[in-house]
Design a protein around this motif. Sequence first.
Motif, mmCIF file in Angstrom:
data_model
loop_
_atom_site.group_PDB
_atom_site.id
_atom_site.type_symbol
_atom_site.label_atom_id
_atom_site.label_comp_id
_atom_site.label_asym_id
_atom_site.label_seq_id
_atom_site.Cartn_x
_atom_site.Cartn_y
_atom_site.Cartn_z
ATOM 1 N N GLN A 53 -3.720 -3.565 -3.892
ATOM 2 C CA GLN A 53 -3.815 -3.066 -2.874
ATOM 3 C C GLN A 53 -5.490 -2.976 -1.851
ATOM 4 O O GLN A 53 -4.988 -3.943 -1.142
ATOM 5 C CB GLN A 53 -3.559 -1.775 -2.154
ATOM 6 C CG GLN A 53 -2.609 -0.746 -3.167
ATOM 7 C CD GLN A 53 -2.223 0.367 -3.266
ATOM 8 O OE1 GLN A 53 -2.651 1.236 -3.010
ATOM 9 N NE2 GLN A 53 -1.331 0.992 -3.850
ATOM 10 N N VAL A 91 -5.103 2.182 6.684
ATOM 11 C CA VAL A 91 -5.837 1.277 4.640
ATOM 12 C C VAL A 91 -6.885 2.158 4.883
ATOM 13 O O VAL A 91 -7.443 2.484 3.500
ATOM 14 C CB VAL A 91 -4.796 0.812 4.537
ATOM 15 C CG1 VAL A 91 -4.549 -0.250 2.759
ATOM 16 C CG2 VAL A 91 -2.897 0.175 4.868
ATOM 17 N N TYR A 95 0.947 -1.195 -0.309
ATOM 18 C CA TYR A 95 0.056 -0.477 -0.032
ATOM 19 C C TYR A 95 0.830 1.376 -0.056
ATOM 20 O O TYR A 95 2.114 1.306 0.926
ATOM 21 C CB TYR A 95 -1.153 0.476 1.380
ATOM 22 C CG TYR A 95 -1.645 1.211 1.189
ATOM 23 C CD1 TYR A 95 -2.479 0.936 1.066
ATOM 24 C CD2 TYR A 95 -1.394 2.534 2.248
ATOM 25 C CE1 TYR A 95 -3.439 2.570 0.439
ATOM 26 C CE2 TYR A 95 -2.266 4.044 2.137
ATOM 27 C CZ TYR A 95 -2.881 3.679 1.335
ATOM 28 O OH TYR A 95 -3.941 4.626 1.627
ATOM 29 N N ILE A 140 -3.787 4.517 -5.328
ATOM 30 C CA ILE A 140 -4.487 3.564 -5.177
ATOM 31 C C ILE A 140 -5.151 2.319 -5.833
ATOM 32 O O ILE A 140 -5.420 2.609 -6.759
ATOM 33 C CB ILE A 140 -5.835 3.554 -4.161
ATOM 34 C CG1 ILE A 140 -5.360 4.559 -3.036
ATOM 35 C CG2 ILE A 140 -6.740 3.182 -3.546
ATOM 36 C CD1 ILE A 140 -6.019 5.520 -2.451
ATOM 37 N N THR A 195 -8.751 3.607 2.063
ATOM 38 C CA THR A 195 -9.367 3.502 0.762
ATOM 39 C C THR A 195 -10.968 3.052 0.846
ATOM 40 O O THR A 195 -11.518 3.283 0.017
ATOM 41 C CB THR A 195 -8.783 2.411 0.450
ATOM 42 O OG1 THR A 195 -8.861 1.547 1.804
ATOM 43 C CG2 THR A 195 -7.435 1.417 0.255
#
Length: 669
Positions: A385, A418, A376, A381, A422
Amino acid sequence: MAAPGRHVGHYIHKNSRFLLNNVEQLWWHRSFGWSPAVRQQTATIKKESTEAIVIPKKKTWSKEAVLEALSSTVNRDHTAYQYQFQDDPYLSPRTSAEFKLYSLSQESGRAAAKYFVDNNPKFFTKDFAEPHIPCLMPESVSLRLEDVSEEALKERISLRKVKAAVDMYDQLLQAGTAVSMETTHDLLDVISLYCDRDPVQEGGPETEDTEGSGEELGRRRGRVRRASDLLKSVWRENNNAERIFNLLPERDAQCYSALIRGMVKHGAYVKAFNTYTDMLNNRLTADVHIFNALISAAPELREKYNERWDLISELLNQMGEQKIQPNLLTFNSVLKALRRCGSLAKTHALQTLSEMRALGIAPSLASFDHVLGIFYKAATITQSQTDILQEVMSEVAGTSFTCQDPDDVLFFSNAMRVCLDTKDMEQGYKVHSLVGVGENWRLLGDSYQQSIYYGRFFNLLCMMEHIDVVLKWYRQLIPSLYYPNAQGMRDLLQALDTDGRLDLLPTIWKDVRSLGHYNKSDLVDELLALMAREKHSPEVQESFAACALDVKSVFEGDRGRPSLEWSTSSLSHITALLLRANRSQQAWEMLHLFKTKNRIPSDVLLEDFLSMCGSTGAPERAVELVQLSAAFCLPATPRLAQRALAEFDLTEEQRTILSELQSSWDPTE
């Protein structure tokens, strides 16, 4: 007659179990009045009747069994403060600043008390605790053996008296006394670990025999710190560890291990590899701890990514040649080093995980944290990932972990980062549910790491969830687990705005005050802007006006608190809110503050004021308003004067004043 009776008895004995089972089943259906506990007991007896019963001779319980059983019956109170602050209600923190202050004070007091107890053990000889609590009893920190002997050297090593241990070792050598290799290993370990200096004792005075690192201080800023956290030692050339090592007539692998690990820990990477080469030249086999240290230092010796990986591969091959079995820390060191190997890392990271599984080594949380760090990158992005995150969470779901690596405490905060980047709410819930499994919450890290984790989780909730769900988590997390910062409160305000629940803003303002963010001007301005942006029902406007007056008291610096600086927007928003709630007198007082604070009101605000003067029948205030506009040299002055002349029943004197203001206005002047 005897034969038929014998057959009947044999039949009954043969079928007694069948009859008994049927009778129990029949009675089960008729036992609707039994309690669930009785029915469960009956079912248990029925099940155990077919199994052999083994009665243990003795059941051994731990001393903490009763406490653990009681603890399992209690859940966390979402409305209470953290357990560490419940001894003294006066010291229950209400803000993040108070949390830091009280935590540091508590830690400092505990360290000072421990220092006093350890240095005065004669006053603390009675043990009243049952079961025994070792940490409450004094530890032996003073030297008891003064004669020159190996036992005295062992005592100094066990008490971590580095300088005293080195002096005793030198005295033994001068006296011609041989020191055993085991004691020499312990001496080298303690010297290398603490970099040839005495460690800072908790609660004791700090020494200056260190070199501070500004980068290290910046990285640890904001968390509960100890004195040892603020000091960074540097491996010096020819220190006592190297001197004693060179004096040894025979050096085994453990001596080299202590020296190499100390060099890596304290930044002497080149010297560590040179010492390792010297060990190989002496035909000695390294242990797994040496390889773990060297692998972690590999990125520091090479600039290019492929060169770094080549060095790591070479070390791994040497482990295989020397038949050294890798452990969990070996693979974690490889994964951590791969995070600094650029694009090469992704392929080799998966290979490393496969090798771990092949050897039967279960990854720890640090392993998965390194994998997330490799795959990551915040700048890019991609779907892969997100897939990696899902695979990691599927792998760890429902697992209770124990700390096996110092980096285990970084997993939860980085995994939530993360999820936040995301915008994956589903994985965020999975990460948070994993925290509640077993005692995984202990791996959240210190208070600073916990604040980061909960801040990211709350930010994700505000971005992705409905406001009702956000408020449910808000009540569960605050203040029992999390003290939101100003950014966290702004995220909540944006969530309220998105779902159209601005009527809750006065309640949120009370929380802003209680959390100590009332002095954040940008947060206060955003709150006022949301309340003043559009009109609402009379009930909501009344609550907004009361909230605006409370905000005004903050600007005026009530209760001995420092005041905020008035801005044009804050003055305009509070005045508009008071006007909409028909609080004309208080709104008029706000208008005079514009002149006092050298701020200029907007044309729209003055138009609203004039409309209020018309609804309340106050022509004298309408004239004063036009005069105030002329004093500010506003271009809206002629329009305001024209409206006042047309809409108000004025006296001749008032009409003359307004006419002069209207005719004398020249925008070019």
